[in-house]
Design an enzyme around this catalytic site. Structure first.
Site, PDB file in Angstrom:
ATOM      1  N   HIS A  78       0.830  -1.193   0.000  1.00 44.92           N
ATOM      2  CA  HIS A  78       0.000   0.000   0.000  1.00 44.92           C
ATOM      3  C   HIS A  78       0.874   1.257   0.000  1.00 44.92           C
ATOM      4  O   HIS A  78       2.071   1.200   0.295  1.00 44.92           O
ATOM      5  CB  HIS A  78      -0.928  -0.014   1.219  1.00 44.92           C
ATOM      6  CG  HIS A  78      -2.033  -1.028   1.087  1.00 44.92           C
ATOM      7  ND1 HIS A  78      -2.967  -1.261   2.072  1.00 44.92           N
ATOM      8  CD2 HIS A  78      -2.349  -1.875   0.071  1.00 44.92           C
ATOM      9  CE1 HIS A  78      -3.803  -2.199   1.674  1.00 44.92           C
ATOM     10  NE2 HIS A  78      -3.449  -2.596   0.468  1.00 44.92           N
TER      11      HIS A  78
ATOM     12  N   GLU B 223       1.169   3.888   1.935  1.00 45.00           N
ATOM     13  CA  GLU B 223       1.844   4.285   3.172  1.00 45.00           C
ATOM     14  C   GLU B 223       3.112   3.466   3.393  1.00 45.00           C
ATOM     15  O   GLU B 223       4.133   3.976   3.844  1.00 45.00           O
ATOM     16  CB  GLU B 223       0.926   4.056   4.384  1.00 45.00           C
ATOM     17  CG  GLU B 223      -0.409   4.779   4.319  1.00 45.00           C
ATOM     18  CD  GLU B 223      -1.489   3.953   3.652  1.00 45.00           C
ATOM     19  OE1 GLU B 223      -1.220   3.335   2.601  1.00 45.00           O
ATOM     20  OE2 GLU B 223      -2.615   3.912   4.164  1.00 45.00           O
TER      21      GLU B 223
ATOM     22  N   CYS C  66      -5.377   1.530   6.192  1.00 42.18           N
ATOM     23  CA  CYS C  66      -6.163   0.330   6.489  1.00 42.18           C
ATOM     24  C   CYS C  66      -5.775  -0.273   7.839  1.00 42.18           C
ATOM     25  O   CYS C  66      -4.693  -0.035   8.362  1.00 42.18           O
ATOM     26  CB  CYS C  66      -6.020  -0.692   5.366  1.00 42.18           C
ATOM     27  SG  CYS C  66      -4.398  -1.450   5.264  1.00 42.18           S
TER      28      CYS C  66
ATOM     29  N   LEU D 207     -12.209  -8.010 -28.942  1.00 40.29           N
ATOM     30  CA  LEU D 207     -12.427  -7.237 -27.706  1.00 40.29           C
ATOM     31  C   LEU D 207     -11.278  -7.337 -26.716  1.00 40.29           C
ATOM     32  O   LEU D 207     -11.457  -7.077 -25.531  1.00 40.29           O
ATOM     33  CB  LEU D 207     -13.741  -7.657 -27.016  1.00 40.29           C
ATOM     34  CG  LEU D 207     -15.014  -7.496 -27.830  1.00 40.29           C
ATOM     35  CD1 LEU D 207     -16.222  -7.972 -27.024  1.00 40.29           C
ATOM     36  CD2 LEU D 207     -15.215  -6.052 -28.268  1.00 40.29           C
TER      37      LEU D 207
ATOM     38  N   ARG E 121      -5.075  -4.611 -27.508  1.00 38.84           N
ATOM     39  CA  ARG E 121      -3.885  -4.976 -28.280  1.00 38.84           C
ATOM     40  C   ARG E 121      -2.942  -3.817 -28.557  1.00 38.84           C
ATOM     41  O   ARG E 121      -1.744  -4.000 -28.615  1.00 38.84           O
ATOM     42  CB  ARG E 121      -4.315  -5.594 -29.611  1.00 38.84           C
ATOM     43  CG  ARG E 121      -5.140  -6.837 -29.428  1.00 38.84           C
ATOM     44  CD  ARG E 121      -5.513  -7.488 -30.731  1.00 38.84           C
ATOM     45  NE  ARG E 121      -6.337  -6.671 -31.598  1.00 38.84           N
ATOM     46  CZ  ARG E 121      -7.635  -6.493 -31.433  1.00 38.84           C
ATOM     47  NH1 ARG E 121      -8.249  -7.043 -30.419  1.00 38.84           N
ATOM     48  NH2 ARG E 121      -8.326  -5.750 -32.271  1.00 38.84           N
TER      49      ARG E 121
ATOM     50  N   GLY F  55     -23.189  -2.062 -29.628  1.00 42.30           N
ATOM     51  CA  GLY F  55     -23.461  -0.982 -30.561  1.00 42.30           C
ATOM     52  C   GLY F  55     -24.462   0.038 -30.039  1.00 42.30           C
ATOM     53  O   GLY F  55     -24.696   0.158 -28.831  1.00 42.30           O
TER      54      GLY F  55
HETATM   55  C1  AOF Z   1      -4.413   1.735   2.379  1.00 41.20           C
HETATM   56  N1  AOF Z   1      -3.472   2.124   1.499  1.00 41.20           N
HETATM   57  O1  AOF Z   1      -2.569   2.144  -0.534  1.00 41.20           O
HETATM   58  C2  AOF Z   1      -4.591   0.985  -0.244  1.00 41.20           C
HETATM   59  C3  AOF Z   1      -5.606   0.616   0.679  1.00 41.20           C
HETATM   60  O2  AOF Z   1      -6.080  -6.569  -1.117  1.00 41.20           O
HETATM   61  P1  AOF Z   1      -5.297  -5.744  -0.139  1.00 41.20           P
HETATM   62  O3  AOF Z   1      -4.743  -6.500   0.992  1.00 41.20           O
HETATM   63  O4  AOF Z   1      -4.267  -4.883  -0.847  1.00 41.20           O
HETATM   64  O5  AOF Z   1      -6.343  -4.742   0.525  1.00 41.20           O
HETATM   65  C4  AOF Z   1      -7.163  -3.978  -0.261  1.00 41.20           C
HETATM   66  C5  AOF Z   1      -7.969  -3.056   0.598  1.00 41.20           C
HETATM   67  O6  AOF Z   1      -7.076  -2.180   1.286  1.00 41.20           O
HETATM   68  C6  AOF Z   1      -8.895  -2.151  -0.192  1.00 41.20           C
HETATM   69  O7  AOF Z   1     -10.190  -2.683  -0.310  1.00 41.20           O
HETATM   70  C7  AOF Z   1      -8.913  -0.906   0.652  1.00 41.20           C
HETATM   71  O8  AOF Z   1      -9.794  -1.044   1.746  1.00 41.20           O
HETATM   72  C8  AOF Z   1      -7.510  -0.836   1.206  1.00 41.20           C
HETATM   73  N2  AOF Z   1      -6.649  -0.120   0.269  1.00 41.20           N
HETATM   74  N3  AOF Z   1      -5.477   1.031   1.955  1.00 41.20           N
HETATM   75  O9  AOF Z   1      -4.308   2.020   3.568  1.00 41.20           O
HETATM   76  C9  AOF Z   1      -3.489   1.786   0.215  1.00 41.20           C
HETATM   77  N4  AOF Z   1      -4.638   0.595  -1.535  1.00 41.20           N
HETATM   78 ZN    ZN Z   2      -3.102  -0.343   3.812  1.00 40.91          ZN
END
Ligand code: AOF
Ligand code: ZN
Length: 368
Positions: A44, A46, A69, A198, A201, A289
């Site tokens: 993530h 952070e 998170c 679809l 490419r 379409g």
């Molecule tokens: C953060 N910082 O950069 C992101 C967050 O599948 P995972 O383990 O990567 O978790 C995905 C979930 O984490 C996503 O649904 C959202 O709640 C959070 N995303 N959180 O602190 C991040 N990408």
């Molecule tokens: Zn996170």
């Protein structure tokens, strides 16, 4: 925060169904590190920032475009990592509606004495992740309508002769849209007329989108290019009550996922959307379409629109009209946040579709 949002953008097309997130660590008025969520399953934002900062993270302020998170997902919780790194304060744009997080990240940080400020550039951040937020908050995906229109208002020629309306640059952008989508939807008319693949490419391929055909009577040719290329990515055939069992069996034997869907109109879009969202699809590209696009707009299901407007003329006695046909739907369609760029001799017009009430007019049960 605007810088964090710009960093977040770098993940577009790579992180879905996750949100795009950017972060910076600031100390003594200086940015000491930046980070962003770079790909689905990758660290993530952070965590990237903390890693870059090293010891400099201690006592720093974290600016992040989403609530950190608090859950153990593919990676350990960000809030815990921030506590460990010794960050002194956190500024975040908005809460993460993911039920695994939703306020828990902020609570965890505050419990350990970290000063947390929420709501900075909240509107802008919510706009950036509107597709993610829609999927999490409503269980429905983000519908993106895309079509090319000639100067005389045609999306194709009558008689189904394949026709190139726009130039190479516009085609590249259209393929890039496919590459960023989790599913690409067309009607059976397009399949029968163009025998399309679809797949994405002509641009960097970020993901393999599901290819979805709205095919009420299950008329997709089992020997066509779509099903011949089923090893490149799943093909869904969305059938209605009129589809014969024999046809469906043939399609399944050719490798298709046959989706049986009784509903049409707004219900049809909602049912299909729910199925796609349940599989983690966030961005769904609807390519036509004309009758499929009209149906999407008429039922107020479209969220975003991309029109490639060509300066060339299709000509002929009666070229097929674009999505609006001759009957302008009640109230028409308004876009907001419109951006217009020139791609060689074509114009690329895109924007968010302004919400309007769904029209009461009943449409064909399934495109036929
Ligand atoms: C953060 N910082 O950069 C992101 C967050 O599948 P995972 O383990 O990567 O978790 C995905 C979930 O984490 C996503 O649904 C959202 O709640 C959070 N995303 N959180 O602190 C991040 N990408
Ligand atoms: Zn996170």
């Amino acid at each position: 925060m605007r810088r964090a949002l710009a960093l977040a953008e770098r993940g577009r097309g790579r992180v879905e169904p996750n949100p795009m997130v950017g972060a910076l660590l600031v100390k003594d008025g200086k940015v000491v590190a930046e980070g962003w969520h770079g790909a689905f399953g990758a660290p993530h934002a952070e965590i990237e920032a903390i890693r870059t900062a090293g010891e400099a993270a201690r006592g720093a302020m974290l600016v992040v475009s989403l609530e950190p998170c608090a859950h153990q997902g593919k990676t350990p919780p960000c809030a815990g990592a921030l506590v460990q790194a010794g960050v002194s304060s956190v500024v975040a744009a908005h809460l993460d509606p993911d039920p695994r997080v939703s306020g828990r990240g902020v609570a965890l940080l505050r419990r350990t004495g970290i000063d947390v400020r929420m709501g900075v550039c909240g509107e802008e951040a919510r706009e950036l992740n509107a597709p993610y937020l829609k999927r999490i908050e409503t269980g429905r995906p983000w519908w993106i309508a895309k079509w090319a229109l000639s100067r005389d208002g045609a999306i194709a020629s009558r008689g189904g002769r394949p026709l190139s309306i726009t130039g190479a640059a516009a085609k590249r952008e259209a393929h890039a849209l496919r590459g960023r989508s989790d599913a690409v939807v067309v009607g059976i008319g397009t399949v029968l007329a163009d025998d399309p693949l679809l797949t994405c490419r002509e641009s960097e391929r970020l993901r393999v989108a599901r290819r979805v055909v709205l095919d009420g009577k299950a008329r997709t040719p089992p020997g066509g290019r779509l099903l011949r290329s089923v090893s490149e990515g799943p093909v869904w055939i969305v059938t209605g009550p009129e589809a014969l069992e024999g046809r469906k069996t043939l399609l399944r034997a050719a490798g298709a996922v046959v989706v049986e869907q009784p509903g049409a109109g707004r219900r049809g879009w909602d049912d299909l959307g729910a199925r796609l969202a349940a599989e983690g699809c966030t961005n769904i590209l609807v390519e036509g379409g004309g009758s499929v696009l009209r149906d999407l707009f008429e039922h107020g299901a479209a969220d975003e629109a991309h029109l490639f407007l060509s300066t060339s003329v299709v000509g002929g006695k009666d070229p097929l009209p674009g999505p609006w046909g001759t009957d302008v739907t009640a109230g028409g369609v308004r876009l907001r946040g419109v951006r217009i760029s020139r791609l060689d001799d074509d114009l690329w017009i895109r924007g968010r579709v302004e919400a309007r009430r769904a029209s009461a007019s009943a449409s064909a049960a399934h495109p036929s």
